[in-house]
Design an enzyme around this catalytic site. Structure first.
Site, mmCIF file in Angstrom:
data_model
loop_
_atom_site.group_PDB
_atom_site.id
_atom_site.type_symbol
_atom_site.label_atom_id
_atom_site.label_comp_id
_atom_site.label_asym_id
_atom_site.label_seq_id
_atom_site.Cartn_x
_atom_site.Cartn_y
_atom_site.Cartn_z
ATOM 1 N N PRO A 10 0.790 -1.228 0.000
ATOM 2 C CG PRO A 10 -0.144 -1.144 2.121
ATOM 3 C CD PRO A 10 0.524 -2.078 1.165
ATOM 4 C CG ASN A 11 -0.129 4.382 1.292
ATOM 5 O OD1 ASN A 11 -1.113 4.932 0.797
ATOM 6 N ND2 ASN A 11 -0.145 3.881 2.507
ATOM 7 N NE ARG A 18 4.133 6.627 1.458
ATOM 8 C CZ ARG A 18 4.338 5.394 1.896
ATOM 9 N NH1 ARG A 18 4.683 4.436 1.051
ATOM 10 N NH2 ARG A 18 4.185 5.107 3.160
ATOM 11 C CE1 TYR A 23 9.033 5.037 2.645
ATOM 12 C CE2 TYR A 23 7.500 6.881 2.603
ATOM 13 C CZ TYR A 23 7.976 5.733 3.192
ATOM 14 O OH TYR A 23 7.394 5.266 4.354
ATOM 15 C CG ASN A 73 8.384 -2.051 0.151
ATOM 16 O OD1 ASN A 73 7.885 -2.170 1.269
ATOM 17 N ND2 ASN A 73 8.980 -0.940 -0.248
ATOM 18 C CB ALA A 76 1.716 0.202 6.335
ATOM 19 C CG ASP A 86 0.294 -16.985 8.644
ATOM 20 O OD1 ASP A 86 1.370 -17.001 9.267
ATOM 21 O OD2 ASP A 86 -0.831 -17.072 9.193
ATOM 22 C CD GLU A 100 10.769 -7.551 5.475
ATOM 23 O OE1 GLU A 100 10.995 -8.672 6.001
ATOM 24 O OE2 GLU A 100 10.485 -6.536 6.134
ATOM 25 C CG HIS A 102 11.342 -2.298 4.176
ATOM 26 N ND1 HIS A 102 9.971 -2.200 4.147
ATOM 27 C CD2 HIS A 102 11.628 -3.485 4.754
ATOM 28 C CE1 HIS A 102 9.446 -3.278 4.717
ATOM 29 N NE2 HIS A 102 10.433 -4.086 5.090
ATOM 30 N NE ARG A 109 10.325 6.321 8.111
ATOM 31 C CZ ARG A 109 9.355 6.047 7.237
ATOM 32 N NH1 ARG A 109 9.476 4.993 6.429
ATOM 33 N NH2 ARG A 109 8.291 6.822 7.165
ATOM 34 N NE ARG A 113 7.248 4.643 9.597
ATOM 35 C CZ ARG A 113 6.181 4.732 8.796
ATOM 36 N NH1 ARG A 113 5.877 3.733 7.987
ATOM 37 N NH2 ARG A 113 5.423 5.814 8.788
HETATM 38 C C1 DQA Z 1 8.406 1.071 3.585
HETATM 39 C C2 DQA Z 1 8.534 1.316 5.090
HETATM 40 C C3 DQA Z 1 7.191 1.129 5.783
HETATM 41 O O1 DQA Z 1 7.312 1.420 7.179
HETATM 42 C C4 DQA Z 1 6.168 2.081 5.208
HETATM 43 O O2 DQA Z 1 4.892 1.818 5.777
HETATM 44 C C5 DQA Z 1 6.084 2.044 3.726
HETATM 45 C C6 DQA Z 1 7.329 1.934 2.965
HETATM 46 C C7 DQA Z 1 9.718 1.372 2.843
HETATM 47 O O3 DQA Z 1 9.864 0.920 1.723
HETATM 48 O O4 DQA Z 1 10.587 2.087 3.376
HETATM 49 O O5 DQA Z 1 5.029 2.201 3.137
HETATM 50 O O6 DQA Z 1 8.099 -0.300 3.384
#
Ligand code: DQA
Length: 147
Positions: A10-11, A18, A23, A73, A76, A86, A100, A102, A109, A113
């Site tokens: 998400p996002n 953003r 980011y 990624n 959140a 899972d 994984e 980020h 942060r 997180r």
């Molecule tokens: C994120 C870090 C997460 O805490 C955050 O909610 C994101 C982006 C990152 O890529 O740094 O949406 O996954």
């Protein structure tokens, strides 16, 4: 194994505009182009983004069924979704690599997180290098796939 599914939560569809101070200025489309340029021609990349948890789980299930490596990624969802954890566990327990990623370093942060519920079932984790986190993840994925 010759295909990798890159899943964004998400996002992340808003990257570029953003919180660029956190980011960076690359959009998700820019990151996709960067990875497509990096990948060898015989490695199939599928790139997905969703704001929806169920859809995201569906992508992970498809990767398991198709025997794909996963770069994810979870955004959140990283911090609280046991359902995503899972689903990710199914990938690695099937013997498929899952990395994984980020963009930011969540440990530098807010406190909420600092915990990832996904990391414990990932093959490995790359964080804090902006868009390069994805590039590094693809490099390592190729190593894991024996390339
Ligand atoms: C994120 C870090 C997460 O805490 C955050 O909610 C994101 C982006 C990152 O890529 O740094 O949406 O996954």
């Amino acid at each position: 194994m010759n295909s990798v599914l890159i899943i964004n939560g998400p996002n992340l569809g808003r990257l570029g505009s953003r919180e660029p101070e956190i980011y960076g200025s690359m959009s998700l489309a820019d990151i996709e182009s960067m990875l497509r340029a990096q990948a060898p021609a015989d490695l199939t990349l599928r790139f997905e983004q969703t704001d929806d948890e169920a859809t995201l789980m569906g992508f992970i299930h498809e990767a398991v069924d198709a025997g794909m490596g996963v770069i994810i990624n979870p955004a959140a969802f990283t911090h609280y979704s046991y359902a995503i954890r899972d689903a990710c566990a199914m990938v690695t327990s099937a013997g498929l690599p899952l990395i994984e990623v980020h963009l930011s370093n969540p440990h530098s942060r807010e406190e909420f997180r600092h915990r990832s519920v996904v990391s414990g079932v990932a093959t490995g984790v790359i964080l804090g290098f902006g868009a390069d986190s994805y590039r590094l993840a693809l490099t390592q994925m190729m190593t894991l796939l024996g390339r």
